[in-house]
Design an enzyme around this catalytic site. Structure first.
Site, short mmCIF file in Angstrom:
data_model
loop_
_atom_site.label_atom_id
_atom_site.label_comp_id
_atom_site.label_asym_id
_atom_site.label_seq_id
_atom_site.Cartn_x
_atom_site.Cartn_y
_atom_site.Cartn_z
N ALA A 70 -1.62 6.97 -10.96
CA ALA A 70 -0.15 6.98 -10.97
C ALA A 70 0.42 6.16 -12.12
O ALA A 70 1.38 6.59 -12.77
CB ALA A 70 0.38 6.45 -9.64
N LYS B 235 -13.77 12.57 -2.89
CA LYS B 235 -14.09 11.61 -3.95
C LYS B 235 -13.67 10.19 -3.56
O LYS B 235 -14.22 9.21 -4.09
CB LYS B 235 -13.47 12.04 -5.28
CG LYS B 235 -11.96 12.22 -5.27
CD LYS B 235 -11.20 10.92 -5.48
CE LYS B 235 -9.71 11.16 -5.32
NZ LYS B 235 -8.92 9.91 -5.46
N ASN C 81 -9.86 2.51 -4.05
CA ASN C 81 -11.12 2.74 -3.35
C ASN C 81 -12.28 2.03 -4.04
O ASN C 81 -13.14 1.45 -3.39
CB ASN C 81 -11.38 4.25 -3.27
CG ASN C 81 -10.39 4.97 -2.39
OD1 ASN C 81 -10.41 4.85 -1.17
ND2 ASN C 81 -9.48 5.71 -3.01
N VAL D 247 -2.56 2.11 0.00
CA VAL D 247 -3.47 2.73 0.95
C VAL D 247 -4.84 2.96 0.32
O VAL D 247 -4.94 3.32 -0.85
CB VAL D 247 -2.89 4.07 1.45
CG1 VAL D 247 -3.88 4.81 2.34
CG2 VAL D 247 -1.56 3.83 2.17
N GLU E 139 -7.46 5.52 0.87
CA GLU E 139 -7.71 6.77 1.58
C GLU E 139 -9.19 6.98 1.91
O GLU E 139 -9.53 7.76 2.80
CB GLU E 139 -7.20 7.96 0.77
CG GLU E 139 -5.69 8.09 0.71
CD GLU E 139 -5.08 8.65 2.00
OE1 GLU E 139 -5.80 8.77 3.01
OE2 GLU E 139 -3.86 8.94 1.99
#
Length: 295
Positions: free
Chosen positions: A104, A155, A220, A243, A245
């Protein structure tokens, strides 16, 4: 075009900037909203954490316009992709998904990026392509909605594994080998679900895997690195700034009985680390200690 974006996190804001550069009018709707804005949208974009999608869609009436998912994950309790949730709750058949290697912050800064827009009907994918395509945001289309969504979701699991490899200081050989086997695993899972093999060699598969499983910009990946350094899940989450994910997606894949355990050894070992208290180094030994087999 009038475009309404549900969710105003970093990803929603970044995508809003992309379409605004092409002259489209963007309205943001907070995840707590109970009604649509007065201005009717031509398209609705979902930029919500996957585990919150169903709740918001059940709160809002179906918009009656094409919907594009920007989420990358699977719902824990059902294992469903975001497009499936949209179709089930809103009964909207015109659903597409955008995926690919897209941080982002870089999108918001206007740096060049490439992504894929998928829909079961080619015309819908091309319709959304026209909404986004520009020199610094090149878009391809695909009719493999299942594969593109699963690539973007799965992923996240393997990005945690990549971060753990870094945190354990296992070296570049190990990371390259791990990511190769991660790609093989996500392809197996995807093909079993009805996706096309070649999709996982593309932007939403290999492209997004390379990005998120090797960079500290990935939440992640950072999560996996900190986990391998001995921090608990509860200690890590407040540090991420958003977050992760990969956590619910790992849970969803592990609980999905339709995916045979032999098809998901990496996801299974990661689940053992995240939810069963197995030390990361033990999970590595469990993976490496399996019986020899053909590639």
């Amino acid at each position: 075009m009038n475009i309404t974006i549900l969710g105003r996190g970093a990803w929603g804001n970044a995508i809003g900037g992309v379409v605004e550069r092409l002259g489209h009018r963007v309205t943001f709707l907070a995840h707590t909203a109970a009604a649509w804005p007065e201005e009717r949208a031509d398209y609705v974009l979902l930029a919500l954490p996957v585990q919150h999608v169903r709740e918001m869609l059940e709160r809002l009436p179906a918009p009656g316009v094409p919907v594009l998912s920007l989420g990358k994950g699977l719902e824990i309790k059902t294992g469903q992709r975001v497009s499936q949730i949209i179709t089930e709750v809103w009964h909207e058949p015109r659903v597409a998904a955008l995926s690919g290697p897209t941080f982002a912050a870089e999108i918001a800064a206007g740096l060049p990026a490439i992504c894929t827009i998928a829909a079961q009907k080619e015309d819908l994918a091309k319709e959304f392509q026209a909404v986004f395509h520009q020199p610094n945001f090149r878009t391809y289309t695909s009719s493999d909605l299942i594969g593109v969504e699963l690539g973007g979701a799965l992923k996240n699991i393997y990005a945690i594994a990549g971060g753990a490899c870094q945190g354990l200081k296992l070296g570049q050989n190990s990371l390259a080998g791990l990511l190769t086997r991660c790609l093989a695993e996500m392809t197996r899972i995807g093909v079993q679900a009805g996706a096309r093999t070649e999709t996982f060699a593309g932007l939403s598969g290999m492209g997004d895997l390379i990005l998120t499983a090797t960079s500290n910009q990935s939440r992640n990946f950072r999560f996996g690195t900190l986990l391998a350094q001995g921090l608990s899940v509860e200690e890590i989450l407040p540090r991420l700034g958003g977050v992760c994910e990969g956590l619910p997606t790992t849970r969803s894949v592990y609980l999905n009985a339709a995916i045979h355990v032999d098809a998901k050894p990496i996801a299974t070992q990661l689940h053992a680390v995240l939810y069963e208290g197995v030390p990361p180094r033990d999970a590595v030994r469990n993976l490496l200690g399996r019986a020899a087999r053909d590639e």
